[in-house]
Design a protein around this motif. Structure first.
Motif, short mmCIF file in Angstrom:
data_model
loop_
_atom_site.label_atom_id
_atom_site.label_comp_id
_atom_site.label_asym_id
_atom_site.label_seq_id
_atom_site.Cartn_x
_atom_site.Cartn_y
_atom_site.Cartn_z
N HIS A 1 46.79 56.18 17.02
CA HIS A 1 47.26 55.99 18.55
C HIS A 1 48.72 56.27 18.65
N PHE A 2 49.09 56.94 19.94
CA PHE A 2 50.06 57.06 20.13
C PHE A 2 51.20 56.02 20.09
N LYS B 1 44.82 61.63 34.12
CA LYS B 1 45.23 60.15 34.85
C LYS B 1 46.53 60.00 34.34
N GLY B 2 47.46 60.74 33.50
CA GLY B 2 48.78 60.42 33.43
C GLY B 2 48.95 59.46 32.41
N ALA C 1 49.28 52.75 24.37
CA ALA C 1 49.69 53.54 25.09
C ALA C 1 49.08 54.98 25.32
N VAL C 2 48.58 55.33 26.36
CA VAL C 2 47.64 56.66 26.36
C VAL C 2 48.27 57.35 27.42
N THR D 1 57.83 63.43 24.34
CA THR D 1 58.75 63.80 25.40
C THR D 1 58.34 63.25 26.69
N GLY D 2 57.25 62.35 26.87
CA GLY D 2 57.12 62.05 28.08
C GLY D 2 55.58 61.92 28.43
#
Length: 276
Positions: free
Chosen positions: A217-218, A249-250, A235-236, A241-242
């Motif tokens: 996972h991030f 879905k961002g 966090a998905v 870098t963002g």
């Protein structure tokens, strides 16, 4: 102090005076050349009213309110039964908190149903607002609940068990009886975002949250750990870098509830991949 910091400080002091980014504007403006002997107006600033201090929410209330975050996320995704489950779980955890404003909003299992989405949504909103009012919400980080379980490094036996699997302890652990839940990161990671949650019984690994293909996972974060249950935030849709532009879905946070038995763990919600 750097020049930019000085300019920023001057801008704050001048409030509405504006700022050019390099030189602070002249506070006196066009009248700066006036005779210094001219009477100057007296400016009186009101004395600010002290902000009342509030005792921080207890750890039990924070854990209880993690269910509000799970319920809110479920309502936002129209996963109504998951929202009901989170509210029912909060009712079962109510003894963790002595905060009546929070506990008073909770009803026993069966008092809310997934068929009446309006009532369910209103109850979830009220629960979440009460948690904000008592200072037990808004503790999120990139992965949702950062800082809640930051601890010193776990025992050597746990660190060795992680090392044998190619991981290193990373920031968080929670211990409830003989259950220990820790976050870890791939030892040879390039950017610190190959993270995994490991579940231990008596310093023996009984499970982890890697994806079926072994993917990591991030970012992961422990939100609540109680006997037989752990809530983990992921966090998905993110990159170092963002937001990841390939994820439609961002960037967002996804909560997953885990059922922990004596010898195994089982996800009660879908475990998200890179994009959710």
């Amino acid at each position: 102090m750097r020049a930019g910091a000085v300019v920023a400080a001057v801008c704050v002091l001048l409030a509405l005076g504006g700022c050019s980014g390099s030189d602070a504007p002249d506070a006196a403006g066009p009248s700066a050349s006036a005779d210094s002997s001219s009477p100057q107006p007296t400016v009186t600033f009101p004395t600010p009213t002290p902000t009342p201090t509030r005792a921080p929410a207890s750890a039990g209330t924070v854990r209880l309110c993690s269910e509000a975050e799970v319920a809110e996320a479920a309502v936002g995704a129209h996963r109504w039964q998951s929202a009901v489950d989170a509210m029912d779980s909060a009712w079962r955890m109510r003894r963790l908190s002595r905060e009546p404003r929070v506990v008073g909003i909770l009803g026993p299992p069966g008092s809310l149903g997934s068929d009446d989405t309006q009532t369910l949504g209103e109850q979830v909103d009220t629960f979440a607002q009460r948690c904000v009012e008592v200072g037990a919400a808004g503790l999120g980080s990139q992965a949702g609940c950062g800082g809640l379980y930051e601890e010193a490094a776990p025992p050597a036996a746990v660190r060795r068990a992680l090392a044998r699997r190619g991981f290193t302890y990373f920031a968080q652990q929670a211990v409830v009886g003989d259950l220990r839940v820790v976050t870890a990161v791939l030892t040879d990671t390039a950017d610190g975002h190959e993270q995994v949650t490991f579940f231990f019984r008596r310093d023996r690994v009984i499970g982890d949250d890697r994806l079926p293909d072994g993917g990591m996972h991030f970012a992961v974060s422990l939100c609540s750990v109680v006997p037989g249950r752990a809530d983990v935030a992921y966090a998905v849709g993110s990159s170092p870098t963002g937001p990841d532009p390939s994820c439609p879905k961002g960037a967002r946070v996804v909560h997953v509830r885990w059922r922990v038995t004596e010898h195994s763990v089982r996800a009660l919600d879908p475990v998200p991949g890179a994009c959710g």
